[in-house]
Design a protein around this motif. Structure first.
Motif, short mmCIF file in Angstrom:
data_model
loop_
_atom_site.label_atom_id
_atom_site.label_comp_id
_atom_site.label_asym_id
_atom_site.label_seq_id
_atom_site.Cartn_x
_atom_site.Cartn_y
_atom_site.Cartn_z
N LEU A 120 0.85 4.19 -2.68
CA LEU A 120 0.62 5.58 -2.30
C LEU A 120 1.68 6.49 -2.90
O LEU A 120 1.36 7.57 -3.44
CB LEU A 120 0.62 5.70 -0.78
CG LEU A 120 0.53 7.11 -0.20
CD1 LEU A 120 -0.78 7.78 -0.63
CD2 LEU A 120 0.65 7.09 1.32
N LEU B 101 -4.73 0.63 -2.68
CA LEU B 101 -4.98 1.20 -1.36
C LEU B 101 -6.33 0.77 -0.81
O LEU B 101 -6.46 0.48 0.39
CB LEU B 101 -4.90 2.73 -1.44
CG LEU B 101 -3.50 3.31 -1.62
CD1 LEU B 101 -3.57 4.78 -1.97
CD2 LEU B 101 -2.68 3.10 -0.35
N GLY C 106 0.81 -1.21 0.00
CA GLY C 106 0.00 0.00 0.00
C GLY C 106 0.85 1.26 0.00
O GLY C 106 0.50 2.26 -0.65
#
Length: 307
Positions: free
Chosen positions: A190, A292, A186
């Motif tokens: 990001l 995400l 994740g």
């Protein structure tokens, strides 16, 4: 034997957690993972890595900000949160650190990690004094220690669940590694998203790392499933409606796994190996967003069936 009958074996009632804890797990994973990734790029020291370093340290700081707030709000008596760090026993005041308590260790690790993240934020913002202090061997030592705390923060929430006596959570040893791999995946997504929105920096190494993290997360997810089978908890973990969350979590793995299976690489004039992307793929933000969402869904799928 059904999971209702097996509930007796755990001798514990369901945790009285609110939705705050879900977002604490989510943001803690992103904060720890972003710090580790930024630090790895910083240690490599290439000029093209500087945007990732800056964005990683800033993202780590921003993601960490809501974590203590979420923890405090989730407490039954939020105004007494400081009791977790300071012993209020009459005649025996002092720091309240219990090495045998996963919760106490986690709170102190979060506090110490916050100090590393703050210093790194100042570095990312260009404070010359901090950049001078972190130069040379001393800076590398500090960064490596900070990475250790970052890895701990990203994965310890899964360990915290495993050492409980709750059904599903205590029936597997894979949650710590699963949460860590998910947090790293994740975090890479990001940073990819931020790089693409800012149209700056080389996203190639981040793409490679995100794909590798996705494969590691998938492998640990398989281990998670296999360890639940002997305990007879597979049905409870994947029953409806939680199965929908697992499908979302799996969908979040698809961009990384599909990208790794495609496997097209190129070498830049500087000798850096990067994945080959089409012009449209390089600009898209849909894949990182899906990843995400999958990271959040994974934590929800693990937490909610126990409630």
């Amino acid at each position: 034997m059904t999971w209702l009958a097996q509930e007796v074996q755990h001798f514990v009632r369901a945790p009285d957690w609110t939705w705050y804890i879900l977002f604490y797990f989510f943001f803690a994973g992103l904060s720890g993972g972003s710090y580790v990734i930024a630090s790895l790029f910083w240690l490599r020291g290439g000029p093209a890595d500087e945007p990732v370093v800056r964005l990683g340290y800033i993202a780590s700081f921003v993601a960490l900000l809501p974590c203590p707030v979420m923890l405090i709000l989730d407490l039954g008596s939020p105004l007494r949160f400081w009791h977790m760090m300071w012993n209020t026993t009459p005649g025996d005041p002092g720091l309240n650190f219990k090495w045998y308590s996963p919760m106490s260790v986690g709170v102190w690790a979060l506090l110490i990690f916050g100090a590393f993240v703050t210093v790194s934020l100042l570095y990312a913002l260009g404070w010359s004094f901090v950049r001078r202090v972190l130069g040379g061997v001393f800076g590398k030592v500090i960064t490596v220690v900070g990475m250790i705390f970052g890895l701990f923060i990203a994965g310890y929430t899964g360990v915290l669940l495993s050492v409980s006596n709750q059904p599903v959570w205590s029936d597997t040893w894979a949650l710590g590694g699963l949460f860590l791999a998910s947090g790293m995946s994740g975090s890479a997504a990001l940073l990819l998203l931020l790089l693409r929105l800012r149209k700056a920096g080389n996203a190639g190494p981040l793409l490679i790392s995100e794909r590798l993290y996705a494969v590691l997360e998938l492998a640990l997810l398989v281990v998670f499933v296999l360890t639940l089978i002997p305990a007879g908890m597979l049905d409870r973990a994947f029953e409806f409606p939680w199965l929908l969350l697992w499908l979302v979590a799996f969908a979040g793995l698809l961009p990384g796994i599909a990208g790794l299976a495609e496997g097209r690489l190129a070498v830049t004039p500087e000798g850096v190996v990067v994945p080959v992307e089409s012009a449209s793929a390089a600009k898209t933000v849909l894949a990182p967003v899906l990843i995400l969402i999958g990271v959040l869904a994974l934590r929800a799928a693990v937490i909610f069936p126990v409630h």
